[in-house]
Design an enzyme around this catalytic site. Structure first.
Site, PDB file in Angstrom:
ATOM      1  N   ALA A  28      37.935  33.269  40.589  1.00 40.02           N
ATOM      2  CA  ALA A  28      39.334  32.945  40.875  1.00 40.02           C
ATOM      3  C   ALA A  28      40.261  33.449  39.776  1.00 40.02           C
ATOM      4  O   ALA A  28      41.302  34.056  40.064  1.00 40.02           O
ATOM      5  CB  ALA A  28      39.490  31.433  41.058  1.00 40.02           C
ATOM      6  N   ARG A  38      48.588  43.963  39.616  1.00 41.86           N
ATOM      7  CA  ARG A  38      49.075  44.859  40.657  1.00 41.86           C
ATOM      8  C   ARG A  38      50.550  44.607  40.984  1.00 41.86           C
ATOM      9  O   ARG A  38      51.305  45.543  41.202  1.00 41.86           O
ATOM     10  CB  ARG A  38      48.247  44.686  41.937  1.00 41.86           C
ATOM     11  CG  ARG A  38      47.046  45.596  41.980  1.00 41.86           C
ATOM     12  CD  ARG A  38      46.330  45.522  43.311  1.00 41.86           C
ATOM     13  NE  ARG A  38      44.911  45.372  43.064  1.00 41.86           N
ATOM     14  CZ  ARG A  38      44.218  44.282  43.277  1.00 41.86           C
ATOM     15  NH1 ARG A  38      44.779  43.238  43.806  1.00 41.86           N
ATOM     16  NH2 ARG A  38      42.943  44.228  42.988  1.00 41.86           N
ATOM     17  N   SER A  55      33.968  37.226  35.478  1.00 43.94           N
ATOM     18  CA  SER A  55      33.661  37.631  36.861  1.00 43.94           C
ATOM     19  C   SER A  55      32.187  37.462  37.192  1.00 43.94           C
ATOM     20  O   SER A  55      31.613  38.273  37.921  1.00 43.94           O
ATOM     21  CB  SER A  55      34.088  39.088  37.117  1.00 43.94           C
ATOM     22  OG  SER A  55      35.480  39.198  37.145  1.00 43.94           O
ATOM     23  N   HIS A  56      31.567  36.464  36.641  1.00 45.42           N
ATOM     24  CA  HIS A  56      30.159  36.230  36.947  1.00 45.42           C
ATOM     25  C   HIS A  56      30.036  35.653  38.355  1.00 45.42           C
ATOM     26  O   HIS A  56      31.003  35.163  38.933  1.00 45.42           O
ATOM     27  CB  HIS A  56      29.538  35.273  35.936  1.00 45.42           C
ATOM     28  CG  HIS A  56      30.232  33.945  35.894  1.00 45.42           C
ATOM     29  ND1 HIS A  56      29.876  32.906  36.722  1.00 45.42           N
ATOM     30  CD2 HIS A  56      31.285  33.504  35.181  1.00 45.42           C
ATOM     31  CE1 HIS A  56      30.685  31.877  36.484  1.00 45.42           C
ATOM     32  NE2 HIS A  56      31.546  32.219  35.546  1.00 45.42           N
ATOM     33  N   CYS A  59      26.653  32.562  42.683  1.00 42.66           N
ATOM     34  CA  CYS A  59      25.904  32.658  43.936  1.00 42.66           C
ATOM     35  C   CYS A  59      24.522  33.278  43.720  1.00 42.66           C
ATOM     36  O   CYS A  59      23.599  33.040  44.511  1.00 42.66           O
ATOM     37  CB  CYS A  59      26.669  33.504  44.950  1.00 42.66           C
ATOM     38  SG  CYS A  59      28.415  33.111  45.059  1.00 42.66           S
TER      39      CYS A  59
HETATM   40  C1  LIG Z   1      24.141  28.021  42.986  1.00 42.74           C
HETATM   41  C2  LIG Z   1      25.433  28.466  43.625  1.00 42.74           C
HETATM   42  C3  LIG Z   1      25.416  29.264  44.765  1.00 42.74           C
HETATM   43  C4  LIG Z   1      26.603  29.653  45.389  1.00 42.74           C
HETATM   44  N1  LIG Z   1      26.533  30.450  46.491  1.00 42.74           N
HETATM   45  C5  LIG Z   1      27.664  30.857  47.076  1.00 42.74           C
HETATM   46  C6  LIG Z   1      27.618  31.723  48.211  1.00 42.74           C
HETATM   47  O1  LIG Z   1      26.556  32.118  48.687  1.00 42.74           O
HETATM   48  N2  LIG Z   1      28.788  32.097  48.768  1.00 42.74           N
HETATM   49  C7  LIG Z   1      30.001  31.694  48.276  1.00 42.74           C
HETATM   50  O2  LIG Z   1      31.039  32.080  48.821  1.00 42.74           O
HETATM   51  N3  LIG Z   1      30.057  30.882  47.194  1.00 42.74           N
HETATM   52  C8  LIG Z   1      28.933  30.449  46.599  1.00 42.74           C
HETATM   53  N4  LIG Z   1      29.000  29.641  45.515  1.00 42.74           N
HETATM   54  C9  LIG Z   1      30.296  29.172  45.078  1.00 42.74           C
HETATM   55  C10 LIG Z   1      31.013  30.214  44.198  1.00 42.74           C
HETATM   56  O3  LIG Z   1      30.161  30.609  43.158  1.00 42.74           O
HETATM   57  C11 LIG Z   1      32.247  29.527  43.673  1.00 42.74           C
HETATM   58  O4  LIG Z   1      33.055  29.153  44.775  1.00 42.74           O
HETATM   59  C12 LIG Z   1      33.052  30.433  42.767  1.00 42.74           C
HETATM   60  O5  LIG Z   1      32.280  30.832  41.671  1.00 42.74           O
HETATM   61  C13 LIG Z   1      34.257  29.657  42.287  1.00 42.74           C
HETATM   62  O6  LIG Z   1      34.951  30.510  41.430  1.00 42.74           O
HETATM   63  P1  LIG Z   1      35.986  29.926  40.416  1.00 42.74           P
HETATM   64  O7  LIG Z   1      36.536  31.076  39.631  1.00 42.74           O
HETATM   65  O8  LIG Z   1      36.932  29.025  41.128  1.00 42.74           O
HETATM   66  O9  LIG Z   1      35.142  28.941  39.486  1.00 42.74           O
HETATM   67  P2  LIG Z   1      33.944  29.344  38.448  1.00 42.74           P
HETATM   68  O10 LIG Z   1      33.113  30.473  38.969  1.00 42.74           O
HETATM   69  O11 LIG Z   1      33.292  28.045  38.151  1.00 42.74           O
HETATM   70  O12 LIG Z   1      34.766  29.849  37.207  1.00 42.74           O
HETATM   71  C14 LIG Z   1      35.460  28.975  36.333  1.00 42.74           C
HETATM   72  C15 LIG Z   1      35.392  29.585  34.948  1.00 42.74           C
HETATM   73  O13 LIG Z   1      36.235  28.837  34.075  1.00 42.74           O
HETATM   74  C16 LIG Z   1      35.577  28.718  32.820  1.00 42.74           C
HETATM   75  N5  LIG Z   1      36.145  27.565  32.159  1.00 42.74           N
HETATM   76  C17 LIG Z   1      36.112  26.284  32.546  1.00 42.74           C
HETATM   77  N6  LIG Z   1      36.774  25.505  31.689  1.00 42.74           N
HETATM   78  C18 LIG Z   1      37.260  26.333  30.731  1.00 42.74           C
HETATM   79  C19 LIG Z   1      38.029  26.119  29.558  1.00 42.74           C
HETATM   80  N7  LIG Z   1      38.452  24.899  29.202  1.00 42.74           N
HETATM   81  N8  LIG Z   1      38.340  27.187  28.786  1.00 42.74           N
HETATM   82  C20 LIG Z   1      37.928  28.428  29.136  1.00 42.74           C
HETATM   83  N9  LIG Z   1      37.187  28.702  30.248  1.00 42.74           N
HETATM   84  C21 LIG Z   1      36.862  27.646  31.019  1.00 42.74           C
HETATM   85  C22 LIG Z   1      34.106  28.576  33.177  1.00 42.74           C
HETATM   86  O14 LIG Z   1      33.269  28.960  32.126  1.00 42.74           O
HETATM   87  C23 LIG Z   1      33.986  29.535  34.369  1.00 42.74           C
HETATM   88  O15 LIG Z   1      33.595  30.839  33.977  1.00 42.74           O
HETATM   89  C24 LIG Z   1      27.831  29.223  44.857  1.00 42.74           C
HETATM   90  C25 LIG Z   1      27.868  28.439  43.693  1.00 42.74           C
HETATM   91  C26 LIG Z   1      26.685  28.057  43.089  1.00 42.74           C
HETATM   92  C27 LIG Z   1      26.747  27.212  41.815  1.00 42.74           C
END
Ligand SMILES: Cc1cc2nc3c(=O)[nH]c(=O)nc-3n(C[C@H](O)[C@H](O)[C@H](O)COP(=O)(O)OP(=O)(O)OC[C@H]3O[C@@H](n4cnc5c(N)ncnc54)[C@H](O)[C@@H]3O)c2cc1C
Length: 69
Positions: A28, A38, A55-56, A59
């Protein structure tokens, strides 16, 4: 400060224009950063990520634990 779709944004005015600070470099946060870049090429964008990875893809964790990848 703005919280939108779970992302926290801070907006600051600096001498050159707008600075956006994004907390979290997951899908996100980096999508937001790309989109802002952009739309607003002159904005300064700063992303804080607490781990060493941006961007890890969480999933892929089950496949890694299973030994598939
Ligand atoms: C095991 C697993 C399998 C999944 N499989 C799927 C799938 O098949 N299909 C699908 O669509 N989705 C899947 N998901 C869900 C998907 O991974 C998440 O919806 C997505 O990663 C959410 O992205 P995000 O950026 O909102 O949150 P995150 O990926 O959690 O990113 C949040 C980031 O913020 C950082 N952060 C948090 N607090 C702080 C702070 N105070 N200071 C600095 N950095 C901070 C964290 O380190 C992290 O890198 C899966 C999730 C898991 C755990």
């Amino acid at each position: 400060m703005l919280i939108y779709k779970g992302i926290i944004y801070f907006f600051f005015l600096n001498s050159r224009g707008m600075r956006v600070v994004i907390i979290g470099g997951g899908a996100a946060g980096m999508s937001a950063a790309s989109r802002i870049r952009r739309l607003k090429r002159d904005f300064e964008i700063v992303v804080f990520e607490r781990t060493g990875m941006v961007s890890h893809a969480p999933c892929g964790i089950p496949y890694y634990l299973e030994g598939v990848i």
